[in-house]
Scaffold this motif. Structure first.
Motif, PDB file in Angstrom:
ATOM      1  N   ILE A 102       0.840  -1.207   0.000  1.00  0.00           N
ATOM      2  CA  ILE A 102       0.000   0.000   0.000  1.00  0.00           C
ATOM      3  C   ILE A 102       0.869   1.249   0.000  1.00  0.00           C
ATOM      4  CG2 ILE A 102      -1.852   1.229   1.186  1.00  0.00           C
ATOM      5  CD1 ILE A 102      -2.566  -1.399   2.566  1.00  0.00           C
ATOM      6  N   ALA A 103       1.965   1.219   0.770  1.00  0.00           N
ATOM      7  CA  ALA A 103       2.841   2.393   0.858  1.00  0.00           C
ATOM      8  C   ALA A 103       3.428   2.756  -0.500  1.00  0.00           C
ATOM      9  CB  ALA A 103       3.956   2.135   1.864  1.00  0.00           C
ATOM     10  N   LYS A 104       3.782   1.752  -1.307  1.00  0.00           N
ATOM     11  CA  LYS A 104       4.335   2.039  -2.638  1.00  0.00           C
ATOM     12  C   LYS A 104       3.322   2.799  -3.491  1.00  0.00           C
ATOM     13  CE  LYS A 104       5.613  -2.215  -3.623  1.00  0.00           C
ATOM     14  NZ  LYS A 104       6.213  -3.373  -4.334  1.00  0.00           N
ATOM     15  N   LYS A 105       2.046   2.447  -3.376  1.00  0.00           N
ATOM     16  CA  LYS A 105       1.007   3.141  -4.139  1.00  0.00           C
ATOM     17  C   LYS A 105       0.739   4.534  -3.572  1.00  0.00           C
ATOM     18  CE  LYS A 105      -1.543  -1.190  -4.895  1.00  0.00           C
ATOM     19  NZ  LYS A 105      -2.845  -1.853  -4.652  1.00  0.00           N
ATOM     20  N   TYR A 106       0.545   4.595  -2.259  1.00  0.00           N
ATOM     21  CA  TYR A 106       0.052   5.817  -1.638  1.00  0.00           C
ATOM     22  C   TYR A 106       1.144   6.849  -1.349  1.00  0.00           C
ATOM     23  CZ  TYR A 106      -4.448   3.505  -0.940  1.00  0.00           C
ATOM     24  OH  TYR A 106      -5.656   2.875  -1.129  1.00  0.00           O
ATOM     25  N   LEU A 107       2.377   6.385  -1.111  1.00  0.00           N
ATOM     26  CA  LEU A 107       3.453   7.310  -0.761  1.00  0.00           C
ATOM     27  C   LEU A 107       4.426   7.543  -1.901  1.00  0.00           C
ATOM     28  CD1 LEU A 107       4.240   6.233   2.912  1.00  0.00           C
ATOM     29  CD2 LEU A 107       2.449   7.735   2.030  1.00  0.00           C
ATOM     30  N   SER A 108       4.253   6.844  -3.024  1.00  0.00           N
ATOM     31  CA  SER A 108       5.139   7.075  -4.165  1.00  0.00           C
ATOM     32  C   SER A 108       4.375   7.219  -5.478  1.00  0.00           C
ATOM     33  CB  SER A 108       6.168   5.938  -4.288  1.00  0.00           C
ATOM     34  OG  SER A 108       7.114   6.243  -5.290  1.00  0.00           O
ATOM     35  N   LEU A 109       3.561   6.227  -5.841  1.00  0.00           N
ATOM     36  CA  LEU A 109       2.863   6.269  -7.132  1.00  0.00           C
ATOM     37  C   LEU A 109       1.998   7.521  -7.256  1.00  0.00           C
ATOM     38  CD1 LEU A 109       2.187   4.593  -9.760  1.00  0.00           C
ATOM     39  CD2 LEU A 109       0.140   3.847  -8.549  1.00  0.00           C
ATOM     40  N   ILE A 110       1.126   7.755  -6.289  1.00  0.00           N
ATOM     41  CA  ILE A 110       0.215   8.906  -6.340  1.00  0.00           C
ATOM     42  C   ILE A 110       0.961  10.234  -6.172  1.00  0.00           C
ATOM     43  CG2 ILE A 110      -1.671  10.059  -5.109  1.00  0.00           C
ATOM     44  CD1 ILE A 110      -2.878   7.280  -4.652  1.00  0.00           C
TER      45      ILE A 110
ATOM     46  N   ALA B 267      11.714  -6.923  -4.499  1.00  0.00           N
ATOM     47  CA  ALA B 267      10.694  -7.703  -5.206  1.00  0.00           C
ATOM     48  C   ALA B 267      11.057  -7.933  -6.668  1.00  0.00           C
ATOM     49  CB  ALA B 267       9.341  -7.001  -5.109  1.00  0.00           C
ATOM     50  N   GLY B 268      12.039  -7.186  -7.190  1.00  0.00           N
ATOM     51  CA  GLY B 268      12.420  -7.330  -8.581  1.00  0.00           C
ATOM     52  C   GLY B 268      11.378  -6.794  -9.547  1.00  0.00           C
ATOM     53  N   GLU B 269      10.602  -5.829  -9.101  1.00  0.00           N
ATOM     54  CA  GLU B 269       9.554  -5.265  -9.945  1.00  0.00           C
ATOM     55  C   GLU B 269       9.343  -3.802  -9.607  1.00  0.00           C
ATOM     56  OE1 GLU B 269       6.178  -7.715  -8.946  1.00  0.00           O
ATOM     57  OE2 GLU B 269       5.574  -6.402  -7.288  1.00  0.00           O
ATOM     58  N   SER B 270       8.576  -3.128 -10.457  1.00  0.00           N
ATOM     59  CA  SER B 270       8.299  -1.710 -10.270  1.00  0.00           C
ATOM     60  C   SER B 270       6.809  -1.456 -10.379  1.00  0.00           C
ATOM     61  CB  SER B 270       9.026  -0.874 -11.331  1.00  0.00           C
ATOM     62  OG  SER B 270      10.428  -1.043 -11.252  1.00  0.00           O
ATOM     63  N   ILE B 271       6.369  -0.417  -9.694  1.00  0.00           N
ATOM     64  CA  ILE B 271       4.999   0.067  -9.803  1.00  0.00           C
ATOM     65  C   ILE B 271       5.080   1.436 -10.472  1.00  0.00           C
ATOM     66  CG2 ILE B 271       5.071   1.065  -7.479  1.00  0.00           C
ATOM     67  CD1 ILE B 271       2.111   0.483  -7.223  1.00  0.00           C
ATOM     68  N   ALA B 272       4.181   1.690 -11.419  1.00  0.00           N
ATOM     69  CA  ALA B 272       4.335   2.908 -12.205  1.00  0.00           C
ATOM     70  C   ALA B 272       3.019   3.355 -12.812  1.00  0.00           C
ATOM     71  CB  ALA B 272       5.359   2.671 -13.326  1.00  0.00           C
ATOM     72  N   GLU B 273       3.018   4.602 -13.292  1.00  0.00           N
ATOM     73  CA  GLU B 273       1.928   5.088 -14.125  1.00  0.00           C
ATOM     74  C   GLU B 273       2.526   5.660 -15.398  1.00  0.00           C
ATOM     75  OE1 GLU B 273      -2.109   7.778 -14.086  1.00  0.00           O
ATOM     76  OE2 GLU B 273      -1.366   6.799 -12.299  1.00  0.00           O
ATOM     77  N   VAL B 274       2.014   5.192 -16.514  1.00  0.00           N
ATOM     78  CA  VAL B 274       2.521   5.558 -17.830  1.00  0.00           C
ATOM     79  C   VAL B 274       1.393   6.188 -18.635  1.00  0.00           C
ATOM     80  CG1 VAL B 274       3.546   4.658 -19.964  1.00  0.00           C
ATOM     81  CG2 VAL B 274       4.177   3.653 -17.748  1.00  0.00           C
ATOM     82  N   VAL B 275       1.732   7.224 -19.407  1.00  0.00           N
ATOM     83  CA  VAL B 275       0.754   7.829 -20.326  1.00  0.00           C
ATOM     84  C   VAL B 275       1.188   7.510 -21.749  1.00  0.00           C
ATOM     85  CG1 VAL B 275      -0.363   9.948 -21.103  1.00  0.00           C
ATOM     86  CG2 VAL B 275       0.246   9.680 -18.704  1.00  0.00           C
TER      87      VAL B 275
ATOM     88  N   ILE C 234       5.350  18.202  -1.024  1.00  0.00           N
ATOM     89  CA  ILE C 234       5.741  17.340   0.095  1.00  0.00           C
ATOM     90  C   ILE C 234       5.514  15.881  -0.283  1.00  0.00           C
ATOM     91  CG2 ILE C 234       5.413  16.833   2.538  1.00  0.00           C
ATOM     92  CD1 ILE C 234       6.280  19.712   2.041  1.00  0.00           C
ATOM     93  N   LEU C 235       6.553  15.061  -0.139  1.00  0.00           N
ATOM     94  CA  LEU C 235       6.437  13.626  -0.318  1.00  0.00           C
ATOM     95  C   LEU C 235       6.904  12.946   0.961  1.00  0.00           C
ATOM     96  CD1 LEU C 235       7.504  14.880  -3.298  1.00  0.00           C
ATOM     97  CD2 LEU C 235       7.059  12.524  -3.947  1.00  0.00           C
ATOM     98  N   PHE C 236       6.389  11.739   1.207  1.00  0.00           N
ATOM     99  CA  PHE C 236       6.684  11.035   2.450  1.00  0.00           C
ATOM    100  C   PHE C 236       7.532   9.789   2.170  1.00  0.00           C
ATOM    101  CE2 PHE C 236       2.564  13.181   2.904  1.00  0.00           C
ATOM    102  CZ  PHE C 236       2.883  14.054   3.937  1.00  0.00           C
ATOM    103  N   ASN C 237       8.523   9.572   3.032  1.00  0.00           N
ATOM    104  CA  ASN C 237       9.441   8.450   2.862  1.00  0.00           C
ATOM    105  C   ASN C 237       8.767   7.118   3.151  1.00  0.00           C
ATOM    106  OD1 ASN C 237      11.634  10.758   4.148  1.00  0.00           O
ATOM    107  ND2 ASN C 237      12.113   9.736   2.222  1.00  0.00           N
ATOM    108  N   LEU C 238       9.114   6.118   2.355  1.00  0.00           N
ATOM    109  CA  LEU C 238       8.607   4.772   2.581  1.00  0.00           C
ATOM    110  C   LEU C 238       9.388   4.051   3.663  1.00  0.00           C
ATOM    111  CD1 LEU C 238       7.606   5.452  -0.424  1.00  0.00           C
ATOM    112  CD2 LEU C 238       7.395   2.977  -0.659  1.00  0.00           C
ATOM    113  N   GLY C 239      10.619   4.449   3.885  1.00  0.00           N
ATOM    114  CA  GLY C 239      11.454   3.823   4.904  1.00  0.00           C
ATOM    115  C   GLY C 239      12.258   4.866   5.662  1.00  0.00           C
ATOM    116  N   GLN C 240      12.991   4.425   6.674  1.00  0.00           N
ATOM    117  CA  GLN C 240      13.693   5.366   7.543  1.00  0.00           C
ATOM    118  C   GLN C 240      15.204   5.319   7.393  1.00  0.00           C
ATOM    119  OE1 GLN C 240      11.718   3.651  11.054  1.00  0.00           O
ATOM    120  NE2 GLN C 240      10.835   5.674  11.459  1.00  0.00           N
ATOM    121  N   SER C 241      15.727   4.286   6.741  1.00  0.00           N
ATOM    122  CA  SER C 241      17.177   4.173   6.606  1.00  0.00           C
ATOM    123  C   SER C 241      17.690   5.172   5.571  1.00  0.00           C
ATOM    124  CB  SER C 241      17.561   2.761   6.172  1.00  0.00           C
ATOM    125  OG  SER C 241      17.177   2.521   4.825  1.00  0.00           O
ATOM    126  N   PRO C 242      18.942   5.609   5.701  1.00  0.00           N
ATOM    127  CA  PRO C 242      19.503   6.527   4.698  1.00  0.00           C
ATOM    128  C   PRO C 242      19.412   5.963   3.280  1.00  0.00           C
ATOM    129  CG  PRO C 242      20.924   6.414   6.623  1.00  0.00           C
ATOM    130  CD  PRO C 242      19.876   5.362   6.812  1.00  0.00           C
TER     131      PRO C 242
END
Length: 547
Positions: free
Chosen positions: A85-93, A514-522, A107-115
């Protein structure tokens, strides 16, 4: 003999017809001199996405996770679900909205906390917007969560944000209410299904079912079963994200829950098919059931009640909704549901002749140059999957002027209603065009079936008109995808369309683990037939994302 690497791919620079920053200035000249920031993300009430981005509890939303995922899986231990869900809501959108934001802080929000994770988030977003004309690139600001948005002077670090706009209401934004462009409660209300049903706008007739009273909030004082469940859920490693009214509760909480469920289920049982069942505050196409047959009605009732589960404590969709009602949000009606007519169903005398996603901007000026209180952007066709979840949109550029004239009255009417509550900004409206009963002249009328007072998923399409039409491409479609591998491999696979500018990336997040990507393409096409040919070729090699 060694292999020869292909020559580097040269992506065309993309210039938008206009940007969100410019549209905001045009919409409200009174605040045009302020430096406006934008916080964009998705929202869920199902589970914490990260330690700093917690689920909404005061302002509940019903997304696919809350509606479809069994309660027992909505825990802090379910890292795969939370990451998905985080990949969709905190990166894709957010990337998708940042792409059209223009010269403004986003403003964008980090999916993780490590550097390493923080750098990965930044690199993905910056690569996405790097194809934009330099003057239209947003100032990307990353932070851990809504409550840590750098709006205070000591936190600002030179960003100079005067006011913050936002896509959806987040609990964590309450700390900065005085710096927001609009009131959080009012904005949540404007996006609710009950508000639309009562608005006076042309919308399907609905029966509104509201909860009565408020459940006791202290499980310790309810009964032994609730006290034991509360004690168990507070132990490390077993924290449930959603509040739970145990199935065997013998106290007032269980009685309240049973009474509310019974009222809603009784109304749904009594409703003849066809009809539409809606929850109050949907996101990403969730929370809507189109019930056309007796079999679909039985399935809905089982899903609402939890009868389709083998877990004693899984009380279905209604249980998850009702458990979120508290003394602090009961006045908002977070668990209100609607039973609506299904427009265009057999026997209702209405024939649907058009299904549109209308996008416009509500303004606070009313002059001829700005087209009144509504500035038209586009009318596109929305693409959904078998569960009614949004997966993309298609636009025909030559038809837009005709469609603007068609929807001018409806836009003004909708904008006037929103403006009464002080709303200024982008709007997405789902509209059915229906042939009037007994009309022999082909006269039609409109029904608003959904209204979203926020940046819509299809808003990029009208802003890319010049990019596509200038290349002889008269229509375009957005597609949300899951692709194997990373961005570079995908672009190489579709090298020619990318270099021609007929394909571009609005949003991309690679998950190396996961070896995959989530994206939106036009994707653009010379005509709708050529467009669909290319879209189909892309879809044959990917999975589609539902929000």
């Amino acid at each position: 003999m060694g292999s020869i690497d292909p020559p580097p791919i040269k992506l065309p620079s993309i210039k938008l017809d206009t940007t969100l920053a410019e549209l905001y200035k045009r919409a409200s000249p009174k605040t045009a001199g302020l430096r406006l920031g934008l916080a964009s993300c998705g929202v869920t009430s199902a589970v914490d996405l990260t330690p700093d981005f917690q689920r909404n509890s005061r302002y509940p939303y019903q997304d696919q996770a809350l509606i479809k995922v069994p309660r027992r899986q909505l825990t802090l231990d379910n890292t795969n679900l939370r990451k998905s869900i985080a990949k969709k809501y905190l990166s894709l959108i957010p990337q998708r909205d940042a792409f059209i934001a223009g010269a403004m802080p986003v403003i964008l929000f980090n999916l993780g906390q490590s550097p390493k994770q923080i750098e990965h988030d930044r690199r993905e977003a910056e690569t996405t917007i790097s194809v934009l004309d330099c003057a239209q690139r947003p100032d990307l600001i990353f932070c851990p969560g809504p409550i840590k948005i750098p709006l205070q002077p000591e936190q600002d670090h030179g960003h100079g944000i005067d006011k913050l706009d936002y896509k959806v209401v987040l609990d964590g934004l309450e700390a900065n209410q005085d710096r927001l462009t609009r009131d959080l409660e009012t904005h949540w209300f404007l996006n609710s299904k009950a508000a639309l049903a009562r608005s006076g706008l042309p919308t399907p007739r609905s029966e509104i079912l509201e909860t009565e009273g408020v459940p006791p909030e202290d499980p310790e004082s309810c009964c032994r079963v609730c006290a034991a469940a509360a004690s168990s859920s507070s132990s490390p490693g077993s924290a449930a994200e959603l509040p739970l009214f145990p199935a065997k509760c013998t106290g007032p909480r269980g009685r309240w829950l049973a009474a509310q469920k019974d009222r809603i289920l009784s109304a749904a049982r009594a409703r003849p098919v066809p009809f539409v069942f809606k929850t109050q505050q949907a996101f990403g196409g969730a929370g809507t059931w189109l019930v056309r047959t007796a079999e679909q009605k039985s399935a809905l009732l089982a899903e609402l009640a939890g009868d389709d589960s083998d877990n004693d404590d899984d009380d279905g969709v209604l249980g998850k909704l009702l458990a979120q009602v508290t003394s602090s949000n009961a006045h908002l009606g977070p668990a209100t549901v609607l039973l609506s007519e299904l427009v265009g169903a057999d026997g209702d005398g209405k024939t649907v002749v058009g299904d549109y996603g209308l996008t416009f901007v509500v303004t606070d000026r009313d002059d001829e140059a700005d087209g009144g209180a509504a500035h038209f952007l586009a009318a596109s066709e929305q693409n959904t999957d078998g569960s009614n979840a949004w997966i993309g949109s298609t636009i025909s550029y030559p038809r837009q002027e005709q469609l603007r004239r068609k929807f001018e009255g409806l836009m003004r009417q909708t904008a006037a209603w929103l403006a009464r509550y002080g709303y200024i900004g982008p709007v997405g409206v789902d509209v059915l065009e229906v042939k009037k009963s007994g009309s022999g002249q082909g006269e039609t009328e409109f029904f608003i079936v959904d209204l979203n007072a926020r940046i819509s998923g299809s808003m990029s399409l009208p802003l890319l008109r010049g990019h596509f039409v200038g290349r002889g491409l008269t229509c375009a479609s957005s597609v949300s995808i899951v692709a194997k591998g990373g961005r570079a491999g995908f672009i190489q696979r579709w090298r020619k369309p990318f270099e021609e500018g007929r394909m571009l990336i609005l949003s991309w997040y690679e998950d190396p683990e996961a070896g995959e990507s989530i994206a939106e393409v036009v994707i653009g096409g010379e005509n709708e037939e050529r467009l669909q040919e290319l879209v189909q070729r892309v879809r044959e090699n990917i999975e589609e994302v539902t929000l």
